[in-house]
Design a protein around this motif. Structure first.
Motif, PDB file in Angstrom:
ATOM      1  N   GLU A  42      -2.886 -79.248  18.902  1.00 51.50           N
ATOM      2  CA  GLU A  42      -2.714 -80.701  18.887  1.00 51.50           C
ATOM      3  C   GLU A  42      -1.266 -81.088  19.196  1.00 51.50           C
ATOM      4  OE1 GLU A  42      -3.707 -84.500  15.940  1.00 51.50           O
ATOM      5  OE2 GLU A  42      -4.215 -82.447  15.334  1.00 51.50           O
ATOM      6  N   VAL A  43      -0.329 -80.328  18.667  1.00 50.33           N
ATOM      7  CA  VAL A  43       1.093 -80.601  18.923  1.00 50.33           C
ATOM      8  C   VAL A  43       1.401 -80.461  20.413  1.00 50.33           C
ATOM      9  CG1 VAL A  43       3.431 -79.698  18.579  1.00 50.33           C
ATOM     10  CG2 VAL A  43       1.920 -79.983  16.633  1.00 50.33           C
ATOM     11  N   ARG A  44       0.867 -79.426  21.040  1.00 45.87           N
ATOM     12  CA  ARG A  44       1.108 -79.226  22.475  1.00 45.87           C
ATOM     13  C   ARG A  44       0.522 -80.383  23.289  1.00 45.87           C
ATOM     14  NH1 ARG A  44      -0.539 -73.696  21.100  1.00 45.87           N
ATOM     15  NH2 ARG A  44       1.332 -72.407  20.918  1.00 45.87           N
ATOM     16  N   SER A  45      -0.641 -80.873  22.866  1.00 50.93           N
ATOM     17  CA  SER A  45      -1.266 -81.988  23.567  1.00 50.93           C
ATOM     18  C   SER A  45      -0.415 -83.249  23.455  1.00 50.93           C
ATOM     19  CB  SER A  45      -2.662 -82.246  22.987  1.00 50.93           C
ATOM     20  OG  SER A  45      -3.254 -83.378  23.596  1.00 50.93           O
ATOM     21  N   VAL A  46       0.077 -83.523  22.228  1.00 47.96           N
ATOM     22  CA  VAL A  46       0.926 -84.695  22.011  1.00 47.96           C
ATOM     23  C   VAL A  46       2.231 -84.554  22.794  1.00 47.96           C
ATOM     24  CG1 VAL A  46       2.263 -85.962  20.282  1.00 47.96           C
ATOM     25  CG2 VAL A  46      -0.047 -85.200  19.739  1.00 47.96           C
ATOM     26  N   ALA A  47       2.805 -83.358  22.778  1.00 44.56           N
ATOM     27  CA  ALA A  47       4.063 -83.120  23.494  1.00 44.56           C
ATOM     28  C   ALA A  47       3.883 -83.351  24.994  1.00 44.56           C
ATOM     29  CB  ALA A  47       4.547 -81.696  23.235  1.00 44.56           C
ATOM     30  N   THR A  49       1.782 -85.381  26.416  1.00 45.83           N
ATOM     31  CA  THR A  49       1.673 -86.829  26.629  1.00 45.83           C
ATOM     32  C   THR A  49       3.038 -87.498  26.579  1.00 45.83           C
ATOM     33  OG1 THR A  49      -0.541 -86.869  25.642  1.00 45.83           O
ATOM     34  CG2 THR A  49       0.640 -88.960  25.760  1.00 45.83           C
ATOM     35  N   VAL A  50       3.846 -87.104  25.592  1.00 53.96           N
ATOM     36  CA  VAL A  50       5.186 -87.691  25.450  1.00 53.96           C
ATOM     37  C   VAL A  50       6.061 -87.342  26.648  1.00 53.96           C
ATOM     38  CG1 VAL A  50       7.283 -87.744  24.040  1.00 53.96           C
ATOM     39  CG2 VAL A  50       5.053 -87.694  22.935  1.00 53.96           C
ATOM     40  N   LEU A  51       5.973 -86.109  27.125  1.00 53.26           N
ATOM     41  CA  LEU A  51       6.748 -85.706  28.299  1.00 53.26           C
ATOM     42  C   LEU A  51       6.353 -86.507  29.539  1.00 53.26           C
ATOM     43  CD1 LEU A  51       6.845 -81.828  27.848  1.00 53.26           C
ATOM     44  CD2 LEU A  51       8.823 -83.354  27.872  1.00 53.26           C
ATOM     45  N   ALA A  52       5.039 -86.741  29.694  1.00 52.38           N
ATOM     46  CA  ALA A  52       4.572 -87.535  30.833  1.00 52.38           C
ATOM     47  C   ALA A  52       5.091 -88.968  30.723  1.00 52.38           C
ATOM     48  CB  ALA A  52       3.046 -87.525  30.883  1.00 52.38           C
ATOM     49  N   ASP A  53       5.057 -89.533  29.514  1.00 47.61           N
ATOM     50  CA  ASP A  53       5.582 -90.890  29.302  1.00 47.61           C
ATOM     51  C   ASP A  53       7.075 -90.941  29.627  1.00 47.61           C
ATOM     52  OD1 ASP A  53       3.095 -91.688  28.501  1.00 47.61           O
ATOM     53  OD2 ASP A  53       3.529 -91.591  26.344  1.00 47.61           O
ATOM     54  N   LEU A 104      13.699-100.229  28.453  1.00 49.75           N
ATOM     55  CA  LEU A 104      13.318 -98.894  28.910  1.00 49.75           C
ATOM     56  C   LEU A 104      14.255 -97.814  28.348  1.00 49.75           C
ATOM     57  CD1 LEU A 104      12.383 -99.585  32.637  1.00 49.75           C
ATOM     58  CD2 LEU A 104      10.833 -98.996  30.771  1.00 49.75           C
ATOM     59  N   TYR A 105      15.556 -98.144  28.266  1.00 49.79           N
ATOM     60  CA  TYR A 105      16.496 -97.183  27.682  1.00 49.79           C
ATOM     61  C   TYR A 105      16.113 -96.879  26.224  1.00 49.79           C
ATOM     62  CZ  TYR A 105      19.635 -97.791  31.681  1.00 49.79           C
ATOM     63  OH  TYR A 105      20.183 -97.818  32.942  1.00 49.79           O
ATOM     64  N   GLU A 106      15.695 -97.898  25.512  1.00 53.84           N
ATOM     65  CA  GLU A 106      15.282 -97.713  24.118  1.00 53.84           C
ATOM     66  C   GLU A 106      14.030 -96.829  24.040  1.00 53.84           C
ATOM     67  OE1 GLU A 106      14.024-100.408  20.202  1.00 53.84           O
ATOM     68  OE2 GLU A 106      14.869-101.370  21.989  1.00 53.84           O
ATOM     69  N   GLN A 107      13.080 -97.097  24.937  1.00 47.16           N
ATOM     70  CA  GLN A 107      11.861 -96.269  24.969  1.00 47.16           C
ATOM     71  C   GLN A 107      12.190 -94.823  25.333  1.00 47.16           C
ATOM     72  OE1 GLN A 107       8.667 -97.943  27.371  1.00 47.16           O
ATOM     73  NE2 GLN A 107       9.298-100.028  26.829  1.00 47.16           N
ATOM     74  N   LEU A 108      13.148 -94.632  26.247  1.00 45.92           N
ATOM     75  CA  LEU A 108      13.530 -93.282  26.655  1.00 45.92           C
ATOM     76  C   LEU A 108      14.154 -92.522  25.491  1.00 45.92           C
ATOM     77  CD1 LEU A 108      13.810 -91.215  28.933  1.00 45.92           C
ATOM     78  CD2 LEU A 108      16.045 -92.228  29.470  1.00 45.92           C
ATOM     79  N   ASN A 109      15.007 -93.198  24.721  1.00 45.31           N
ATOM     80  CA  ASN A 109      15.612 -92.553  23.541  1.00 45.31           C
ATOM     81  C   ASN A 109      14.548 -92.158  22.526  1.00 45.31           C
ATOM     82  OD1 ASN A 109      18.248 -92.759  24.468  1.00 45.31           O
ATOM     83  ND2 ASN A 109      18.566 -94.787  23.566  1.00 45.31           N
ATOM     84  N   GLU A 110      13.580 -93.047  22.316  1.00 43.45           N
ATOM     85  CA  GLU A 110      12.497 -92.749  21.368  1.00 43.45           C
ATOM     86  C   GLU A 110      11.681 -91.544  21.845  1.00 43.45           C
ATOM     87  OE1 GLU A 110      10.302 -96.336  21.105  1.00 43.45           O
ATOM     88  OE2 GLU A 110      11.746 -97.351  19.780  1.00 43.45           O
ATOM     89  N   ALA A 111      11.414 -91.482  23.146  1.00 44.20           N
ATOM     90  CA  ALA A 111      10.647 -90.361  23.698  1.00 44.20           C
ATOM     91  C   ALA A 111      11.417 -89.060  23.541  1.00 44.20           C
ATOM     92  CB  ALA A 111      10.329 -90.620  25.166  1.00 44.20           C
ATOM     93  N   GLN A 112      12.713 -89.109  23.809  1.00 48.47           N
ATOM     94  CA  GLN A 112      13.542 -87.908  23.686  1.00 48.47           C
ATOM     95  C   GLN A 112      13.600 -87.436  22.232  1.00 48.47           C
ATOM     96  OE1 GLN A 112      17.140 -89.370  25.524  1.00 48.47           O
ATOM     97  NE2 GLN A 112      16.643 -88.427  27.495  1.00 48.47           N
ATOM     98  N   ALA A 114      11.295 -87.983  19.961  1.00 46.28           N
ATOM     99  CA  ALA A 114       9.959 -87.463  19.634  1.00 46.28           C
ATOM    100  C   ALA A 114       9.784 -86.046  20.171  1.00 46.28           C
ATOM    101  CB  ALA A 114       8.880 -88.377  20.208  1.00 46.28           C
ATOM    102  N   ILE A 115      10.267 -85.817  21.404  1.00 44.52           N
ATOM    103  CA  ILE A 115      10.161 -84.482  21.998  1.00 44.52           C
ATOM    104  C   ILE A 115      10.978 -83.473  21.196  1.00 44.52           C
ATOM    105  CG2 ILE A 115      10.803 -83.099  24.018  1.00 44.52           C
ATOM    106  CD1 ILE A 115      10.124 -85.579  25.724  1.00 44.52           C
ATOM    107  N   GLY A 116      12.196 -83.875  20.791  1.00 44.82           N
ATOM    108  CA  GLY A 116      13.031 -82.983  19.982  1.00 44.82           C
ATOM    109  C   GLY A 116      12.376 -82.634  18.669  1.00 44.82           C
ATOM    110  N   LYS A 117      11.757 -83.634  18.019  1.00 42.15           N
ATOM    111  CA  LYS A 117      11.077 -83.390  16.738  1.00 42.15           C
ATOM    112  C   LYS A 117       9.860 -82.487  16.925  1.00 42.15           C
ATOM    113  CE  LYS A 117       9.016 -85.697  12.739  1.00 42.15           C
ATOM    114  NZ  LYS A 117       9.702 -84.748  11.834  1.00 42.15           N
ATOM    115  N   LEU A 118       9.118 -82.728  18.001  1.00 44.73           N
ATOM    116  CA  LEU A 118       7.945 -81.894  18.274  1.00 44.73           C
ATOM    117  C   LEU A 118       8.356 -80.439  18.520  1.00 44.73           C
ATOM    118  CD1 LEU A 118       5.888 -84.287  20.561  1.00 44.73           C
ATOM    119  CD2 LEU A 118       5.143 -83.374  18.359  1.00 44.73           C
TER     120      LEU A 118
END
Length: 219
Positions: A42-47, A49-53, A104-112, A114-118
C-alpha cells in the motif's frame, strides 16, 4: 485506520512483547508479517501516486514560469510603444500567474514532504519486516528442535541409551567390588599356612580373570 497511523503502530510495536502474550506465537508472527507486507504494498502504491502528482505539479510550474516571463516581456514592449494600458494589463496577467505559482509551490513542498515521510516510514517498516522474519525463523528452528527431542525421548534408541548407562554403572560397581577383594587379600597377614597361601593365589587368579572379562565388556 489510516495508512500512516497503521505504519506508526507497526514500527513502534515490540515484536517480542507481542509474542510473549500470544497463545500461538507462530500464528501471531505469521499474521504480523502478512500485515507488514500488505502495508508495504500500500505504501508503494501511495508513493507512486504522490510521485506522479509531483511531476505534474512541476510541469505546471514550468509552464507558468514561462508564461510569467512572457507577460513581463509583453509589458516592457507595451511601454516601449507608449501603450501603458497594455503594459498594465500584461502585468495584471503576470500577477495572476504569480498567484497560481504560489499555490503550486506550496503543493510541491507538500508532495516532497509526503515523499520524504513515505521513504522514511517504508524504510523503518522494511527493517521491522526483516526483524519479524528473523524471529519467525528462530521460532521455526526452536519448534523443530523440540519436536526432534520429543521423538528421540520416545524412541527405542533413547531407552537403549538409558539401559546401556545403567549396565555400565553396574559393571563399574562389580569391578570396584572385585578390586576391593584383591586389596583385602593384600591386607591379610603374611603368616599363613602353605595351603592358605595357595588358596589365596588361586582366588586371586580367579578374581583377575573376572576383572579382565568385565573390563572387556565395559570397553
Amino acid at each position: 485506520m489510516g495508512l500512516f497511523t497503521r505504519m506508526s503502530d507497526i514500527v513502534q510495536s515490540n515484536i517480542n512483547a507481542l509474542l510473549d502474550k500470544a497463545e500461538d506465537p507462530e500464528k501471531m508472527i505469521k499474521h504480523l508479517i502478512l500485515e507488514m507486507q500488505d502495508t508495504l504494498v500500500e505504501v508503494r502504491s501511495v508513493a507512486a501516486t504522490v510521485l506522479a502528482d509531483k511531476k505534474q505539479i512541476e510541469r505546471r510550474i514550468h509552464k507558468l514560469e514561462i508564461e510569467s516571463t512572457n507577460w513581463q516581456n509583453k509589458a516592457q514592449i507595451a511601454l516601449q510603444k507608449d501603450r501603458e494600458d497594455l503594459a498594465r494589463a500584461a502585468l495584471g496577467e503576470k500577477q495572476r500567474v504569480a498567484q497560481a505559482l504560489d499555490g503550486l509551490y506550496e503543493q510541491l513542498n507538500e508532495a516532497q514532504e509526503a515523499i520524504g515521510k513515505l521513504q522514511n516510514d517504508s524504510s523503518q517498516l522494511n527493517d521491522k519486516l526483516l526483524e519479524a522474519k528473523a524471529k519467525q525463523k528462530t521460532l521455526m528452528i526452536k519448534q523443530r528442535t523440540q519436536s526432534t527431542r520429543l521423538k528421540l525421548r520416545s524412541s527405542d534408541a533413547y531407552n537403549k541409551v538409558d539401559t546401556a548407562i545403567v549396565k555400565f554403572d553396574q559393571y563399574e560397581r562389580r569391578i570396584d567390588d572385585l578390586e576391593a577383594q584383591v586389596d583385602a587379600f593384600d591386607l591379610v597377614s603374611e603368616t599363613k599356612s602353605l595351603s592358605a597361601q595357595f588358596d589365596e593365589l588361586e582366588a586371586n587368579d580367579e578374581i583377575e580373570k573376572q576383572l579382565t572379562e568385565l573390563r572387556k565388556k565395559v570397553a
